[in-house]
Design a protein around this motif. Structure first.
Motif, PDB file in Angstrom:
ATOM      1  N   VAL A  89      43.684  31.538  81.478  1.00 49.69           N
ATOM      2  CA  VAL A  89      44.540  30.696  82.321  1.00 49.69           C
ATOM      3  C   VAL A  89      43.805  30.322  83.601  1.00 49.69           C
ATOM      4  CG1 VAL A  89      46.640  30.698  83.739  1.00 49.69           C
ATOM      5  CG2 VAL A  89      46.727  31.485  81.374  1.00 49.69           C
ATOM      6  N   ARG A  90      43.105  31.288  84.219  1.00 45.21           N
ATOM      7  CA  ARG A  90      42.343  30.987  85.445  1.00 45.21           C
ATOM      8  C   ARG A  90      41.278  29.924  85.177  1.00 45.21           C
ATOM      9  NH1 ARG A  90      42.859  36.544  86.377  1.00 45.21           N
ATOM     10  NH2 ARG A  90      40.909  36.980  85.307  1.00 45.21           N
ATOM     11  N   GLU A  91      40.566  30.075  84.061  1.00 43.06           N
ATOM     12  CA  GLU A  91      39.532  29.092  83.713  1.00 43.06           C
ATOM     13  C   GLU A  91      40.129  27.705  83.523  1.00 43.06           C
ATOM     14  OE1 GLU A  91      37.079  30.158  80.364  1.00 43.06           O
ATOM     15  OE2 GLU A  91      36.883  32.223  81.072  1.00 43.06           O
ATOM     16  N   LEU A  92      41.261  27.647  82.824  1.00 41.60           N
ATOM     17  CA  LEU A  92      41.897  26.354  82.569  1.00 41.60           C
ATOM     18  C   LEU A  92      42.450  25.747  83.857  1.00 41.60           C
ATOM     19  CD1 LEU A  92      43.678  27.145  79.197  1.00 41.60           C
ATOM     20  CD2 LEU A  92      41.664  25.711  79.545  1.00 41.60           C
TER      21      LEU A  92
ATOM     22  N   ALA B  55      41.361  22.222  85.410  1.00 40.13           N
ATOM     23  CA  ALA B  55      42.348  21.201  85.768  1.00 40.13           C
ATOM     24  C   ALA B  55      42.163  20.781  87.224  1.00 40.13           C
ATOM     25  CB  ALA B  55      43.764  21.717  85.527  1.00 40.13           C
ATOM     26  N   ASP B  56      41.891  21.739  88.116  1.00 45.29           N
ATOM     27  CA  ASP B  56      41.662  21.413  89.529  1.00 45.29           C
ATOM     28  C   ASP B  56      40.438  20.523  89.699  1.00 45.29           C
ATOM     29  OD1 ASP B  56      43.880  22.880  90.228  1.00 45.29           O
ATOM     30  OD2 ASP B  56      42.736  24.670  90.806  1.00 45.29           O
TER      31      ASP B  56
ATOM     32  N   PHE C 139      38.275  15.165  90.791  1.00 42.96           N
ATOM     33  CA  PHE C 139      37.464  14.044  90.314  1.00 42.96           C
ATOM     34  C   PHE C 139      38.305  12.773  90.237  1.00 42.96           C
ATOM     35  CE2 PHE C 139      35.520  11.635  86.730  1.00 42.96           C
ATOM     36  CZ  PHE C 139      34.322  11.328  87.355  1.00 42.96           C
ATOM     37  N   SER C 140      39.545  12.904  89.759  1.00 43.12           N
ATOM     38  CA  SER C 140      40.451  11.762  89.674  1.00 43.12           C
ATOM     39  C   SER C 140      40.743  11.200  91.058  1.00 43.12           C
ATOM     40  CB  SER C 140      41.756  12.186  88.991  1.00 43.12           C
ATOM     41  OG  SER C 140      42.695  11.149  88.998  1.00 43.12           O
TER      42      SER C 140
END
Length: 145
Positions: free
Chosen positions: A88-91, A95-96, A101-102
């Motif tokens: 979960v931390r990796e995901l 996502a962050d 980047f977005s």
């Protein structure tokens, strides 16, 4: 043939040449590892296929002599929870990164005078199909009554 022969001999042969073939390297866990493997041999009753069938049956006999020692690969609940929390931390980190980047791309588009598309909302959109919407309404009505 070499890997099957080595595995069929069991402990008599110390080295199993999995690396001699790409196929046996890929199948090494299935052939001699911690898994249950099913081998299907196709035999033909036709006279013209006698040699191929005989070879297949001899090969199947050698495969049948392979005995794997199965053990369960289980994590304790604590280990599994820690693994899942790490995942979960990796995901979340990934996502962050994509969100940053977005945002960076939107800023670059704004500086260039280009209208950026709206950012998708976190909430799911309601179904657009009338049949799906009517089913959802029926379920809500049935539960109310």
């Amino acid at each position: 043939g070499n890997v099957i022969n080595a595995l069929a001999l069991g402990k008599a042969m110390k080295h199993v040449p999995y690396r001699n073939s790409k196929l046996t390297r890929l199948l090494s866990d299935s052939l001699g590892g911690n898994s249950e493997t099913l081998f299907i041999a196709c035999a033909s009753p036709a006279d013209r296929n006698y040699e191929a069938t005989l070879g297949t049956l001899r090969y199947a006999t050698r495969v049948r002599a392979i005995k794997n020692q199965l053990k369960q690969n289980r994590m304790s609940k604590e280990e599994e929870l820690e693994y899942l929390r790490g995942l979960v931390r990796e995901l979340q980190n990934e996502a962050d990164k994509y969100k940053a980047f977005s945002l960076q791309l939107r800023e670059q588009l704004a500086q260039a005078g280009v209208d950026a598309p709206e950012e998708p909302s976190a909430e799911p959109e309601p179904p657009k199909d009338d049949a799906i919407a009517s089913k959802a309404a029926l379920k809500r009505g049935a539960g109310a009554g």
